[in-house]
Design a protein around this motif. Sequence first.
Motif, PDB file in Angstrom:
ATOM      1  N   PRO A   1      54.931  38.296  43.779  1.00  0.00           N
ATOM      2  CA  PRO A   1      55.321  38.930  44.740  1.00  0.00           C
ATOM      3  C   PRO A   1      54.959  38.809  46.242  1.00  0.00           C
ATOM      4  O   PRO A   1      55.484  39.511  47.091  1.00  0.00           O
ATOM      5  N   VAL A   2      54.046  38.002  46.433  1.00  0.00           N
ATOM      6  CA  VAL A   2      53.538  37.838  47.516  1.00  0.00           C
ATOM      7  C   VAL A   2      54.529  36.900  48.554  1.00  0.00           C
ATOM      8  O   VAL A   2      55.233  36.248  47.890  1.00  0.00           O
ATOM      9  N   GLU A   3      54.710  37.061  49.732  1.00  0.00           N
ATOM     10  CA  GLU A   3      55.735  36.835  50.514  1.00  0.00           C
ATOM     11  C   GLU A   3      55.483  35.276  50.700  1.00  0.00           C
ATOM     12  O   GLU A   3      54.162  34.913  50.719  1.00  0.00           O
TER      13      GLU A   3
ATOM     14  N   LEU B   1      53.828  52.310  46.757  1.00  0.00           N
ATOM     15  CA  LEU B   1      54.151  52.454  48.034  1.00  0.00           C
ATOM     16  C   LEU B   1      53.317  51.620  48.917  1.00  0.00           C
ATOM     17  O   LEU B   1      53.843  51.281  50.060  1.00  0.00           O
ATOM     18  N   ARG B   2      52.014  51.431  48.691  1.00  0.00           N
ATOM     19  CA  ARG B   2      50.946  50.784  49.599  1.00  0.00           C
ATOM     20  C   ARG B   2      51.622  49.430  49.922  1.00  0.00           C
ATOM     21  O   ARG B   2      51.413  48.756  51.078  1.00  0.00           O
ATOM     22  N   ASN B   3      52.112  48.867  48.984  1.00  0.00           N
ATOM     23  CA  ASN B   3      52.712  47.493  49.067  1.00  0.00           C
ATOM     24  C   ASN B   3      54.447  47.368  49.511  1.00  0.00           C
ATOM     25  O   ASN B   3      54.853  46.521  49.415  1.00  0.00           O
ATOM     26  N   ARG B   4      54.858  48.734  49.399  1.00  0.00           N
ATOM     27  CA  ARG B   4      56.118  48.935  49.788  1.00  0.00           C
ATOM     28  C   ARG B   4      57.031  48.076  48.824  1.00  0.00           C
ATOM     29  O   ARG B   4      57.862  47.394  49.318  1.00  0.00           O
ATOM     30  N   MET B   5      56.669  48.162  47.610  1.00  0.00           N
ATOM     31  CA  MET B   5      57.679  47.640  46.720  1.00  0.00           C
ATOM     32  C   MET B   5      57.622  48.460  45.492  1.00  0.00           C
ATOM     33  O   MET B   5      56.616  49.247  45.003  1.00  0.00           O
TER      34      MET B   5
ATOM     35  N   PRO C   1      62.024  51.917  54.321  1.00  0.00           N
ATOM     36  CA  PRO C   1      61.731  53.429  54.701  1.00  0.00           C
ATOM     37  C   PRO C   1      62.850  54.122  54.938  1.00  0.00           C
ATOM     38  O   PRO C   1      63.899  53.602  55.652  1.00  0.00           O
TER      39      PRO C   1
ATOM     40  N   TYR D   1      60.988  56.235  50.639  1.00  0.00           N
ATOM     41  CA  TYR D   1      61.419  54.987  50.659  1.00  0.00           C
ATOM     42  C   TYR D   1      62.751  54.919  49.755  1.00  0.00           C
ATOM     43  O   TYR D   1      62.758  55.783  48.886  1.00  0.00           O
TER      44      TYR D   1
END
Lengths: 383, 458
Positions: B180-182, B101-105, B212, B126
């Motif tokens: 997975p970094v943008e 969740l911290r990285n929303r993935m 969310p 989420y």
Amino acid sequence: MTTHNLPLTETITPADQAEVADAVRDAYRAGTPVYPIGGGTSLDYGARPTEPGVGLSLAKLNRVIDHAAQDMTITLEAGVTMAELAERLAAERQRLPIDVQLVRLATVGGVVATNSSGPRRYAHGTIRDYLIGVSAVDGRGTAFSGGGRVVKNAAGYNLCRLMAGSLGTLGVITQVTLMVRPMPETSALVICEVPDFDSAERLLARLVHTQTLPVAVELLAGPAWQEGPVMGPMLESSTARLLVGFEGGEAEVEWMVGQLRNEWRDLGVASPLIVLAAELGLMWDWLTGFSAGLQINVLPGATVGLIETLLRLDPGASIQAHAGNGVILVQLSSSEMPPTISSAVANAGGKMVVLSCPDGAAVIRAIKDRFDPKGVLNRGRTA
Amino acid sequence: MHSPLVKELRKRLGHQNVISAPSELAAYDCDAFTVERRPPDAVVLPGSTRQVAQVVAVCRQHGAPVIARGAGTGLVGGCLPVRGGVVVMLTRISRIIEIDLRNRMAVVEAGVPNIKLARALAGTGYHYAPDPASEGASTIGGNVATNAGGPHTLKYGVTVNHVLGVEVVLGDGSIVRLGPVEDPAELDLIGLLVGSEGTLGIVTRVWVRLTPDPQDYRAMRAIFDTVDDATETVSRIIAAGIIPAAMELMDRGILAAVEEAFHFGFPPDAGAVLVIEVDGPTAGLEKQQQRIVEFCRNSGAKEVLQAATAHERELLWKCRKLAVGAVGRLSPSYFIQDGVVPRTRLPHILRRIAEIGQKHRVRIVNVAHAGDGNVHPILLFDERDRQQVDRALAAGRELLEECIRCGGSVTAEHGIGVEKIEFMNRLFAPEDLEAMNRIRQAFDPTGWLNPGKVLPVT
């Protein structure tokens, strides 16, 4: 237009896609590089090309082909400036929600080629997410297109995604179709001073569970941010500033501002600064205008830790982080990059803008060889 | 037959994970596109990315096509082994590795069904946004292969907007990790792989972006006399700057089916129904809802129902979600088309679809993601009657041609597969297809990954 850092023998300005194709075909035959030039605002992006070649200005490809306002799409040539695009859209209360520097110069084609983005990428993404059609001329001088004019399209490979961010190495972008969005009714920024990096991480981690829907989550540190519009100087005791942006309907934004204040109060943030619509244009420009030498991308949760490390390696650096996305922009205090930065970035699982990537590098090379077999396009721009 | 191939596969994966008996292979002779069938030479059930890589390498040595398959819910024959070969089932590679969740993935393996991920995320605040109609069975890997959408793409985008990273087995058997970094700071290979229908690589693990949960919803259902009144409403809502989370249109034909099956109480003369939902912070929803109701009434809605409770919202969505299944009561067989036009051409395309149905004597009923201009005409026929099948196929082709004439495309979210491959030449110029072919060659020079799909043979 600043083209000072390109080794240009001449600059030509074709009038349409056919003339662009002619120019590239000539270069292909001669084996000389072509350097596509839009507004000239990002010519120092990436590595510096050294081989002399022809500058290819897209300035005359500046027509808006079709603004299908009701369909929420717009088709335009690559040389249209971002400012003109914004004006066209604003007349219909629409916008492309991408933050771009120097909008009077920057062109749509250039923005696509660099996949530019800014603070509001947290909610709105990058231009890649709005590009639904693209036309370009490859390194042989052959024109090709991908996508179309509909907002949802699963036919064939996604050439739009491929071209966005390709830095003009696969083709000279000549025309694009973008999906656009309605202009929000209003917006606001909620700003607080952050005493130390532990607090920064605590605030950011809490934001993951906020009831609000931020469009931007910006963490600012360093001398470049001491002075800014509206907010006054940063407190002596602060390590950084955190800015959270909201957009939407009046009632919605008002509620989100209040809600975030409540959430922050529980974390000990007493009286955040609230900036409302009238002054916001200035603030977004300021946040978008930061001139950084380095872009680092990490997972969002690694942002604060890496900023701390970076400031230890270069205490005079200034930093802007699109912290919700893990995008860190760095303005170093001198032109020499401390060599330890690369390993710090690697340790944080991050990537820098110019990188020798082991992941997919072979495929990237293979694609480039096939689109531009003689390396005509923007030679030297990327590895 | 590739019996040395089967032997080699058994050696790598174990006897029980390789299927080669003709009676068992018949189950894999098509996906949800049932018009064309051909069994594969073998089906393998690898348990890890490494095993997938081994399968690809072995198939390459033996010159056998490799066809990745998830739940097999695809509607365009993307999993059809047109040239035989080995079907790689990804359903055993189905762990949820991490919810971060911290990285929303979330990090999930390709075989994880949408529904399993949805359940794992319930209560976290989420969710994973893409919601294809087949979400009860379809897998995340399948979503990635087809760039799947669903009713909520209008506001939240399609699969490509929600993939942060992938682990993928390339045509040479190598394993590559992207994201997975943008911002890859290089070419967006993830953006290429999503929607490539298993022709550029086999995705075995996906880093998905989490969205969310909205704080609140307002769902409405409006009944109109005509499709034109309904599409007029959609235009007004969009013009007012409102982006609903979903705007689903159902026409007279599909309403009749729903009514016959479930008795929702729609008036018999209802010409179209819109299901509209807005979501977000409660504070902003009241006004949006009021305006939408007003637009509906101004465009001639004879009834606008507003869900007052979560239960009512569920009921209201039920008629849309049950709609396609209800068609089964009307006809022994049907297939769902997928076309897309600029949204303002919706009234035109729906009129033309009706005319095309009449011309070919095929009953066609429609659901549409109206906000996206994405129509799903459902063509009814009897599979046992070859003439009916041919007429339905002809009608399907003609309505896709009409989508192209309107400036649209032959698929918004199902993909090309084999079903739509004949249209690629009409949608794209030879130079465009050449560009796509170059991409394919760059990824898979030998061309053993899902051959005969997406791109016509040049």
